[in-house]
Design an enzyme around this catalytic site. Structure first.
Site, PDB file in Angstrom:
ATOM      1  N   GLY A   1       0.835  -1.206   0.000  1.00 12.86           N
ATOM      2  CA  GLY A   1       0.000   0.000   0.000  1.00 12.86           C
ATOM      3  C   GLY A   1       0.867   1.253   0.000  1.00 12.86           C
ATOM      4  N   HIS A   2       1.866   1.268   0.867  1.00  9.57           N
ATOM      5  CA  HIS A   2       2.788   2.407   0.894  1.00  9.57           C
ATOM      6  C   HIS A   2       3.515   2.538  -0.451  1.00  9.57           C
ATOM      7  CE1 HIS A   2       2.850   1.278   5.369  1.00  9.57           C
ATOM      8  NE2 HIS A   2       2.416   2.519   5.387  1.00  9.57           N
TER       9      HIS A   2
HETATM   10  P1  AMP Z   1       0.867   4.639   7.890  1.00  8.34           P
HETATM   11  O1  AMP Z   1       2.274   4.183   7.741  1.00  8.34           O
HETATM   12  O2  AMP Z   1      -0.084   3.557   8.258  1.00  8.34           O
HETATM   13  O3  AMP Z   1       0.734   5.897   8.710  1.00  8.34           O
HETATM   14  O4  AMP Z   1       0.407   5.053   6.434  1.00  8.34           O
HETATM   15  C1  AMP Z   1       1.144   5.970   5.678  1.00  8.34           C
HETATM   16  C2  AMP Z   1       0.350   6.357   4.457  1.00  8.34           C
HETATM   17  O5  AMP Z   1       0.063   5.191   3.690  1.00  8.34           O
HETATM   18  C3  AMP Z   1      -1.011   6.974   4.815  1.00  8.34           C
HETATM   19  O6  AMP Z   1      -1.282   8.035   3.906  1.00  8.34           O
HETATM   20  C4  AMP Z   1      -1.959   5.823   4.625  1.00  8.34           C
HETATM   21  O7  AMP Z   1      -3.271   6.224   4.312  1.00  8.34           O
HETATM   22  C5  AMP Z   1      -1.321   5.113   3.457  1.00  8.34           C
HETATM   23  N1  AMP Z   1      -1.743   3.715   3.411  1.00  8.34           N
HETATM   24  C6  AMP Z   1      -1.655   2.785   4.398  1.00  8.34           C
HETATM   25  N2  AMP Z   1      -2.198   1.623   3.994  1.00  8.34           N
HETATM   26  C7  AMP Z   1      -2.647   1.835   2.728  1.00  8.34           C
HETATM   27  C8  AMP Z   1      -3.323   1.017   1.762  1.00  8.34           C
HETATM   28  N3  AMP Z   1      -3.654  -0.245   2.015  1.00  8.34           N
HETATM   29  N4  AMP Z   1      -3.616   1.563   0.572  1.00  8.34           N
HETATM   30  C9  AMP Z   1      -3.310   2.862   0.290  1.00  8.34           C
HETATM   31  N5  AMP Z   1      -2.672   3.673   1.143  1.00  8.34           N
HETATM   32  C10 AMP Z   1      -2.353   3.166   2.351  1.00  8.34           C
END
Ligand code: AMP
Length: 290
Positions: free
Chosen positions: A41-42
């Protein structure tokens, strides 16, 4: 993997020095803020960033201020070397991994608090969470002053909070929302999925199934309140340990739409608990045609 890792900087000073060098050469810059434990996702955000700007910076910072008391700050997965490898493979140009002392030096006293869109939904379950997010994202956007910044729709309310603060504080970055990356069975990818045991992992995709069915019900002309009620009942019967919320909201304002069939795009958002893991997800629903 073999070969060199991308450059990693830990201070605002070094971040700005590198970014100025690129800017002097006319390059545009995209920022992708993360808390590390990077998954596909990232990486989809990094790919989108590469299309949007000449140079891509990913920040990796597990922000203590967005975790509440009793939440998983200590347990949150930290995989910095693997993160650097994944960013390198994805063609990211720079990793910014500040320390907590760099972000919040002694005497730090400022909080960015966004009213309205941060209230309800996850804001109701996690007091202070969006203040922590808004504060760290404001800092990152000021530190890097990127042309664009990419955030996932996975954290839909967070994206709305960030769009709001960017407008309210006259930050110049263009905020871009990226679609949710999912496992083949529909589960939204998340660093917290690492907490799920095999049994929980098998039950987790039901969250997305219920959201997708709910969106279909709305697009078929179902009325908002009964469809919401049915969806909550479906989640409650799906083996989750707790349903924090399931709500149909206007996709832009996050306000509840009036009852009756939807007349504009909405988002169906939910949060559930599975053991010690809190899962969030959301889907879009378009109004019936004609
Ligand atoms: P985090 O590391 O969980 O704070 O996420 C960092 C960024 O990645 C944030 O903008 C999240 O919304 C995005 N993100 C996390 N998981 C996903 C996913 N499955 N699909 C798209 N973006 C994601």
């Amino acid at each position: 993997m073999s070969g060199n890792l991308l450059p990693i900087v830990q201070s605002v000073l070094r971040l700005r020095a590198q970014l100025s060098t690129w800017r002097e050469r006319g390059a545009t810059i995209a920022l992708v803020p993360t808390m590390g434990a990077l998954h596909d996702g990232h990486i989809s955000l990094i790919r989108l960033a590469k299309v949007q700007a000449d140079r891509v910076v990913a920040s990796v910072f597990v922000n203590p201020r967005q975790f509440g008391v009793g939440e998983d700050f200590d347990a949150y997965p930290r995989t910095e070397l693997a993160d650097a490898q994944r960013l390198t493979e994805a063609g990211c140009d720079l990793m910014y991994a500040p320390t907590a002392a760099e972000m919040y030096p002694d005497g730090f006293s400022t909080t960015v608090s966004v009213r309205g869109v941060s209230e309800g939904l996850c804001g109701a379950e996690r007091p202070g969470h969006f203040d922590g997010v808004a504060t760290v994202v404001s800092k990152l956007l000021i530190q890097a002053a990127p042309d664009v910044a990419i955030f996932g729709e996975k954290d839909y309310q967070q994206l709305a909070v960030i769009r709001r603060l960017t407008r309210d504080l006259d930050l110049s970055a263009k905020i871009i929302g990226a679609p949710i990356a999912r496992a083949p069975d529909g589960l939204a990818l998340s660093s917290r999925n690492a907490y799920l045991d095999a049994n929980e992992r098998a039950r987790a995709p039901r969250l997305h199934q219920v959201l997708a069915e709910t969106a279909l019900g709305l697009t078929a002309g179902g009325s908002v309140r009964p469809v919401e009620q049915a969806a909550r009942a479906a989640l409650a019967a799906s083996g989750f340990d707790q349903v924090d919320y399931l709500e149909v909201r206007n996709a832009d304002t996050l306000q509840p739409p009036p009852d009756g069939p939807i007349t504009r795009t909405v988002r169906v958002l939910a949060a559930v608990r599975l053991g010690r893991t809190r899962l969030i997800d959301n889907v879009a629903a378009e109004p019936p045609r004609g």
